[in-house]
Write a protein that holds these residues in place. Sequence first.
Motif, short mmCIF file in Angstrom:
data_model
loop_
_atom_site.label_atom_id
_atom_site.label_comp_id
_atom_site.label_asym_id
_atom_site.label_seq_id
_atom_site.Cartn_x
_atom_site.Cartn_y
_atom_site.Cartn_z
N THR A 186 0.86 -1.19 0.00
CA THR A 186 0.00 0.00 0.00
C THR A 186 0.89 1.23 0.00
N VAL A 187 0.37 2.32 -0.56
CA VAL A 187 1.13 3.56 -0.62
C VAL A 187 0.16 4.72 -0.47
N ILE A 188 0.56 5.75 0.29
CA ILE A 188 -0.24 6.96 0.50
C ILE A 188 0.35 8.08 -0.35
N PRO A 189 -0.46 8.77 -1.14
CA PRO A 189 0.08 9.86 -1.97
C PRO A 189 0.71 10.97 -1.13
N ASN A 190 1.63 11.72 -1.74
CA ASN A 190 2.23 12.84 -1.03
C ASN A 190 1.30 14.05 -1.07
N SER A 191 1.80 15.20 -0.63
CA SER A 191 0.93 16.37 -0.49
C SER A 191 0.37 16.87 -1.82
#
Length: 764
Positions: free
Chosen positions: A142-147
Motif C-alpha cells: 500500500t502507498v499513500i500519496p504525497n501532499s
Amino acid sequence: QGFAHEGFGLLSLQDEYAGFDYVMARAAEDDAPSYGLVSCDRKQLQGVNSTELSALGTGISMLRPGEEWSYQRYLQVSESRDLSEVTKRLATARRQLHGEARPVFVSGDISAGALPLAGDMRRATVQISEIVGDDLRRPLTTVIPNSKGHFRTAVPSQSWLYYEVWSFGRVLAEGVVPRAAPAEEASIGTIEIEMPARLSVAVTGNGEPSLASLFVSPADEDERERLAGTWLGEFRECSPWLGSPVGASPACNVVNVEPQGNDFELPAGRYQLWFTMGPEWTLGRKDIEIAAGEVQSVEVDLEHLDVAPLGWLSADLHVHGSASFDSSLPDLDRVRTFVAHGVQVIAATDHDAVVDYADAVETLGLGDRVEVLGGLETTQLIPHMKVPGSDFPKVIGHFNHWPMTPDTDAPRGGAPWDELVEAKELYELMDPLLGDEGIHMLNHPWDQPQFGRDLGFFRAIGFDPRDVIPEKDDGSANGFLLRATPSGTRNIDFDLIEVQNGASAVQALETRPLWFSLLSQGHVRAGVGNSDSHELHERLGFGRSYVDASMNLENFDVGLFNRALKGGKVIGSNGVVVTVDVGQESGQRRGLGFDPYTPQAGDTLRIEVRAPPWVPVDELRLVTHTGVKVIASGEDLEHPIDPLGNEGVLRYRAAIPLDSVLTEGVDTWLVVEAGMRFQPVADLDDDGVLDTSDNNQDGVVDERDIEDDDDESGPLATPPDPIDADDPRYALTRVLPGAWPYGFTNAILIDWQGDGWQAPGLQP
C-alpha cells in the motif's frame, strides 16, 4: 496474501499453514512505524498470519530430543505512513538473498480538487495487488500519496498488477495497472476522488467543556449501505469508516471528543450525530447534511442525571489497551474514555502485562478524575490441563488480578509466567504480588474457546450448574473445582465472578445459572459487571459496577474498595441501576452485603430502579434458589417519553413485604434484576447453560435456529439493532451497538431462624 486466513484452532492449524515471500504490517497509530520480514536462509517464511495472530518461521517438521533448529530472518523497519518503503527494501533484500528480479515501479496521481492529500489512510491510499487468477488478487503493498497527490512504489512482481484507490474504507477507483516497458514505470495516470467534508464538534456537560464520545451514524439505511467501509477489506465493517476500528480516534465511526473540541474529516453525506458521556448523562443528537469540501460546526450540551447510587464509586474491572496482544488502542485514548464515560475506578487488566496507565493519566492531567489500579489478565496459551470427559488438554481460561505495581524493568511489566498451572496454583503464584487485599476475578466463565485455547474456566472443565459440587474432588467435572494445592487453595477460591461482560446480555445469560448454582450451594461469590473493552467501539463502562465502599476518589483506599467488592456491596449495570435494602419501613434498614440477614415480622424489600431516559426498562425480576419471579413489568414501570430528555430517570420504587417473596422457614439468597425482557433462549445441548437464541425470529427456539457450522446448538445472540426510530432500543444502540439493558444486585443472604445461614442447595 494479506490477512486472508479463515479462523483456525489447534486441530486445524496445519491446514492453514502457508508460505509467504514476505510479510509487512503497520499499527494503527499515526506515528507508528511500518515493518516487514523476509526469510534469509530459505525462500519463504512459513506459518499463519491473520488479523489476530501471526506466527511465522519455518515449515512444519519434527524436532527430536537433542536436536537443534534455527532459521534466519531479516527485519526491516521504516517510519513511513504506509508500506511502500518497506516493500522496496524487502524486494531489494530478496533480490540479494534469493536472486529475484528487480521490482516493478508503479506510479500515479490522486486528485481531490484543491485538497492536499498528505495525511493518512482515511483520505486516500492505493493498494497494489498481483493478479493470480480470475477474480483472485494477492495484496503486495500500500502507498499513500504525497501532499501533491503523487505516489510511486516498488512492487516485487512480474505478473499483471491491479490497483485499488481506497478512501474512508471504500474503493473509489480500481483497475488493471498498464504494462510498462523494461526499466520504465507503470503509471495509472490521474484518478479523481471526492473531497472529504470536515466537521468541528464540541461537548459541554452542564455547561462545562467535557470529554465525551461521538458516534457518527448514517441518516438512513441507504446512507448506511453507501458509506460502509473496511480497512482494506479487513476487520469489521463500519458505516461510516472514519479510521481503523482497532486504532486511535477516530476509530470505526467513533470519535473521542476533547474538552476543547475536535476537527475531523468524514465523507460527504447525511448523518445522525450521537453524543454520550456515559449512563449518568443525557444523550445528545444532531442531524446534519454535509457536502464534499464543506466545513460545519456542531455543539451540544449534556445534562447530568441522578442515576448512580449516591456515594457509590463507579468501576470497570476489566479493560484492555495497547499492552494487550489483541488491542492497539493507544493509552491516551484509553484513559480519555475512562473519564469521558464517568468511570471512577479502573482495574488495568491487559493480557499478561502489568500496567497502570500512570503516564497517560499524568499527561492528560486527569489524576483527580480516575483511580487506576495496576493489574493484569492472566491468559494461558499452552494446553496442559486434563479434565474429566475430555481427551484434549485444556487451559484454565482468563482471570483478572489487582492491585499490582508495574515493574518497568521486568518483562511484561513484572507479570509472572502463568502457563502449565491450574487456577489454584495461579492464585498462590499471584498472591505475593497483590498483597493482603488482592483480588482474583473469574472472567467470562463460559466464553467460547479461541484458537483452541479456553477463555472460560467453567466451560473448560465442563461444569454443570444442575449438579452438586461435592465436598471434595471426586473426579467429576464439578469436583474439579475442589482440587487443592498442598496448602489448601482450591480451584474455586476466586473472589469475584464476572456476571456481565460488555453491553449485550449474552454473557450474562450464560453466566447467571453458573453464579446462581454457586450461591445455592454455599459458594458465595460477588458478581460484577465489566466492559472487557479493547477498542473505542466497545463502550468502556458498559457494563460497569457500582461499589458501596463508603469513600470517594479524594480518600480512595484500595483495601476498603476490594473488601467492599468481596463482601458483595456491589451492583452490576450497563445503564440500568438496581438498588435494594431490607428491614422495617419506619426503622433500621440494611443494604447489600454478605452478612446474613434474619427477617422480622413486617419487613419489606425496598427496590429502586433508575436508568437514563435513553435506556429502556420493561421488566423487574427477583431471583432466589427456587427460581425467577417477575415482580413488575410493562405499565408497572415508568417509561420516559423522550429518550433525549432529562425526565423519567426513576423507573420503579416500591417496598414489597419480604415474606411475600420468601418461603417460610427456608434459608435462601435473593438477587434483584431489571432491564428489558430477555428474548427467547434455550439450552439445546442440555449442559445446563443457555446456548441458542431465536435466531430465525419465529418465536420458538429449536434446531432451526442452529447455524450450519454448529453441531448441537448456537449461537446465543442479541437481536439485531433496530433501524426503526420508534423502537425502544433505537437511541441506546446508536451509542452501544448490540446492547441489551440489564442491571443486577448481589445476593442478600436470608437466615430465616437466625441460627447461621445454610445454603439451600439445588432445586430438583
